[in-house]
Motif scaffolding. Structure first.
Motif, PDB file in Angstrom:
ATOM      1  N   VAL A 280       2.018 -68.687 -18.898  1.00  0.00           N
ATOM      2  CA  VAL A 280       0.850 -67.988 -18.365  1.00  0.00           C
ATOM      3  C   VAL A 280      -0.379 -68.842 -18.623  1.00  0.00           C
ATOM      4  O   VAL A 280      -0.594 -69.319 -19.745  1.00  0.00           O
ATOM      5  N   THR A 281      -1.188 -69.031 -17.589  1.00  0.00           N
ATOM      6  CA  THR A 281      -2.391 -69.862 -17.687  1.00  0.00           C
ATOM      7  C   THR A 281      -3.621 -69.022 -17.402  1.00  0.00           C
ATOM      8  O   THR A 281      -3.638 -68.223 -16.466  1.00  0.00           O
ATOM      9  N   GLY A 282      -4.655 -69.204 -18.231  1.00  0.00           N
ATOM     10  CA  GLY A 282      -5.922 -68.510 -18.033  1.00  0.00           C
ATOM     11  C   GLY A 282      -7.082 -69.467 -18.170  1.00  0.00           C
ATOM     12  O   GLY A 282      -6.936 -70.612 -18.619  1.00  0.00           O
ATOM     13  N   ALA A 283      -8.265 -69.014 -17.783  1.00  0.00           N
ATOM     14  CA  ALA A 283      -9.470 -69.826 -17.910  1.00  0.00           C
ATOM     15  C   ALA A 283      -9.836 -69.995 -19.381  1.00  0.00           C
ATOM     16  O   ALA A 283      -9.633 -69.083 -20.187  1.00  0.00           O
ATOM     17  N   LEU A 287     -14.442 -67.725 -21.419  1.00  0.00           N
ATOM     18  CA  LEU A 287     -13.765 -66.697 -20.625  1.00  0.00           C
ATOM     19  C   LEU A 287     -12.505 -66.226 -21.357  1.00  0.00           C
ATOM     20  O   LEU A 287     -11.945 -66.949 -22.186  1.00  0.00           O
ATOM     21  N   PRO A 288     -12.005 -65.014 -21.040  1.00  0.00           N
ATOM     22  CA  PRO A 288     -10.970 -64.397 -21.873  1.00  0.00           C
ATOM     23  C   PRO A 288      -9.528 -64.634 -21.445  1.00  0.00           C
ATOM     24  O   PRO A 288      -8.657 -63.793 -21.681  1.00  0.00           O
ATOM     25  N   GLY A 289      -9.238 -65.788 -20.828  1.00  0.00           N
ATOM     26  CA  GLY A 289      -7.852 -66.063 -20.458  1.00  0.00           C
ATOM     27  C   GLY A 289      -6.923 -66.042 -21.655  1.00  0.00           C
ATOM     28  O   GLY A 289      -5.793 -65.526 -21.587  1.00  0.00           O
ATOM     29  N   MET A 444      -5.853 -65.794 -13.385  1.00  0.00           N
ATOM     30  CA  MET A 444      -4.624 -66.147 -14.104  1.00  0.00           C
ATOM     31  C   MET A 444      -3.607 -66.745 -13.130  1.00  0.00           C
ATOM     32  O   MET A 444      -3.592 -66.416 -11.934  1.00  0.00           O
ATOM     33  N   ILE A 445      -2.746 -67.616 -13.678  1.00  0.00           N
ATOM     34  CA  ILE A 445      -1.600 -68.145 -12.939  1.00  0.00           C
ATOM     35  C   ILE A 445      -0.381 -68.036 -13.845  1.00  0.00           C
ATOM     36  O   ILE A 445      -0.450 -68.346 -15.031  1.00  0.00           O
ATOM     37  N   VAL A 453       4.223 -69.461  -9.814  1.00  0.00           N
ATOM     38  CA  VAL A 453       4.863 -68.482  -8.940  1.00  0.00           C
ATOM     39  C   VAL A 453       3.970 -67.267  -8.681  1.00  0.00           C
ATOM     40  O   VAL A 453       4.262 -66.474  -7.786  1.00  0.00           O
ATOM     41  N   LEU A 454       2.902 -67.095  -9.454  1.00  0.00           N
ATOM     42  CA  LEU A 454       2.037 -65.931  -9.288  1.00  0.00           C
ATOM     43  C   LEU A 454       0.591 -66.325  -9.550  1.00  0.00           C
ATOM     44  O   LEU A 454       0.280 -66.942 -10.567  1.00  0.00           O
ATOM     45  N   GLY A 455      -0.289 -65.972  -8.604  1.00  0.00           N
ATOM     46  CA  GLY A 455      -1.728 -66.069  -8.815  1.00  0.00           C
ATOM     47  C   GLY A 455      -2.286 -64.659  -8.822  1.00  0.00           C
ATOM     48  O   GLY A 455      -1.917 -63.832  -7.974  1.00  0.00           O
TER      49      GLY A 455
END
Length: 562
Positions: A280-283, A287-289, A444-445, A453-455
């Motif tokens: 899981v990827t976040g900013a 920012l609160p990824g 998020m990705i 596989v998901l944005g």
């Protein structure tokens, strides 16, 4: 369709390979010496001899890419703008930029060129990248209006410069057409009506004909915005910071020419962590990824994914995981260009397993009243794009509150992002020139072993992290349906109260109150729980699917590759 940055990485890899082989062929290189900097300029003959022939290079691992492309956004006109660019040969970044400008025209209350945003980009088989073009503190400090130096134009231009394949004019033109004439949505009409008391109505005759908010279904013409967009198109963004628009902005109290000219896009590595077999990827902070990843890992450790959706333990575990994550946001998060943030610790599975043990099934974690923050404004907008190479773009743009500061110039509203320096009580989030605040935008990705596989992302202010945690936790379940998890009821913790989209079952309500929640109440507005814009790649069928969040005017469309 290879982007410029990947080509640069490939060139670097070829050089490193060549130089390393030269050292090994010298026949007398010690193990210690191999750690030293290689000779930078091997002879032309040696370079040609040492680069393996093309037919001997190791083949890149095969990755299933979709035989389709698609756009998900908060308004059908934005989806149409992005799809038009994809259909004419543009890539995911081109389409996202086009959709972003388009939605800023038809939803001027949520995002626009007077604001900022953040974007994640990930190609199949490549590492994700993050672009933070949110507003920064002007040279003179925060003005009373809370307006920050807008970054939307600079950020979208840098994205396009790095990744885009379509002409800049191509991605801006759909927004210009909409500014010249578009249909007023029910949401826009409603927001204009509710915000009338705090907007400069005398400057907004196109929004308030005869002093009354324009009605849904009416034709809206925004000539001043169309002109500003044409200048951005023709000057490739320069006019916004140093041209006619820039001069108008510099005349606004709190902004100045130097602050505009000096704006730079924030570039820090995105945050990644493991959850349920996915990456899981976040900013990155501020920012609160990392917080979303932290909550997901806590839930996985507690076995929450095995609980029934909306059951007492399900709701309680997510609420308490948010309490834990929120505490870190308030004490540790800040702009990475100015302060150190222990990012790795927030996505460390062992640490989050220990935090999970602090949650009791029959009591609440203590609340720090000084950290209480309830942002009821359901602000921002989100866009997700996947192209037929499988590149995923997850983009969240905002003016902060609806209509931002309410200050209007040159056809657009200006942000009030500087108000977010109120989040937290430490020096980690203290304002100074050029600095970005902690806030809630969280594109998020999610990736499998082959690639993204998901944005996914959503508007919703402070509720964004906990909402995305709920949706992603639902999505990873076996046989989950994206549309079903997007439509599922959401909830939020504020103080010791639960705000729930639908009233819980009687036994769940009783169970939650017995644990210690002092109130279970309805959302203050139908828009409170945002609008998730998500697209996913179905590797088995080489296809893409999406979901239209019924909470707003959201739409999505997927077309097969020719």
């Amino acid at each position: 369709m290879q982007v410029k940055r990947r080509n640069q990485r490939q060139s670097s890899l070829i050089f490193t390979f060549t130089a390393t082989v030269l050292l090994l062929l010298s026949g007398c290189v010690s193990e210690e010496e191999t750690d030293q900097q290689p000779e930078p300029n091997p002879s032309e003959d040696e370079s040609e001899r040492l680069i393996p022939p093309e037919n001997e290079e190791e083949p890149e691992p095969e990755t299933d890419v979709p035989e389709a492309y698609g756009v998900s956004a908060g308004h059908p006109d934005a989806v149409e703008a992005g799809m038009t660019v994809l259909e004419n040969g543009g890539n995911a970044v081109d389409a996202a930029v086009a959709a972003a400008y388009a939605i800023s025209v038809v939803e001027p209350f949520a995002s626009g060129i007077g604001g900022g945003g953040v974007t994640l980009v990930q190609e199949q088989g490549q590492d994700p990248e993050a672009y933070d073009y949110r507003e920064v503190v002007p040279e003179g400090g925060i003005p009373s209006s809370d307006i920050g130096v807008p970054g939307f134009v600079a950020g979208t231009k840098e994205l396009h410069d790095d990744y885009g394949t379509a002409d800049w004019e191509t991605v801006i033109d759909p927004a210009i057409d909409l500014a010249e004439s578009s249909e007023v949505s029910a949401t826009l009409a409603q927001q204009l009506q509710s915000a009338q008391d705090r907007l400069p109505v005398e400057q907004l005759e196109h929004f308030y004909p005869d002093g009354t908010a324009i009605e849904a279904g009416a034709t809206l013409e925004q000539p001043a915005l169309a002109e500003a967009l044409r200048d951005i198109r023709d000057s490739e963004g320069a006019s916004f910071y140093e041209g006619d628009t820039g001069e108008a902005l510099a005349a606004i109290q709190g902004l100045d020419g130097d602050s505009l000219a000096d704006f730079r896009v924030g570039r820090h590595a995105p945050v990644t962590g493991e959850f349920a077999g996915y990456e899981v990827t976040g900013a990155p902070p501020p920012l609160p990824g990392a917080s979303v990843i932290q909550m997901l890992q806590i839930l996985e450790e507690r076995g929450t994914l095995e609980e029934e959706r909306n059951s007492t333990p399900f709701v309680h575990d997510i609420a308490m995981s948010w309490r834990i994550a929120q505490a870190f946001i308030y004490t540790d998060f800040g702009d990475l260009s100015f302060v150190d943030v222990p990012v790795d610790s927030f996505v460390d599975r062992e640490q989050n397993a220990a935090l999970a043990e602090e949650i009791s099934g029959d009591s609440l974690l203590p609340e720090d009243e000084e950290r209480s923050y309830d942002d009821s404004d359901p602000n921002t907008t989100h866009i997700t794009v996947i192209d037929d190479n499988g590149t995923v773009v997850s983009m969240t743009n905002t003016l902060t509150n609806f209509f931002g500061s309410g200050v209007y110039t040159e056809g657009f509203f200006l942000n009030n992002q500087m108000s977010r320096f109120d989040i937290g009580q430490t020096e980690q989030n203290e304002p100074e020139p050029g600095r970005r605040s902690v806030t809630w935008s969280s594109p998020m990705i999610v990736a499998d072993e082959e690639g993204p596989v998901l944005g996914i992302g959503s508007p919703g202010g402070e509720r964004i992290p906990i909402m995305l945690t709920q949706v992603i936790a639902d999505w990873v379940q076996e046989d989950s349906d994206l549309e079903a998890v997007v439509e599922a009821d959401r909830f939020h913790l504020t103080d010791n109260a639960l705000v729930m989209e639908s009233a819980p079952e009687a036994d769940v309500r009783e169970g939650l109150l017995n644990i210690g929640y002092n109130e279970i109440r309805e959302a203050p507005t139908p828009l409170y729980f945002g609008s998730v814009q998500a697209l996913m790649i179905d590797r088995e069928n080489d296809d893409i699917s999406g979901a239209a969040d019924p909470r707003r005017d959201a739409d999505w469309r997927v077309e097969p590759r020719d």
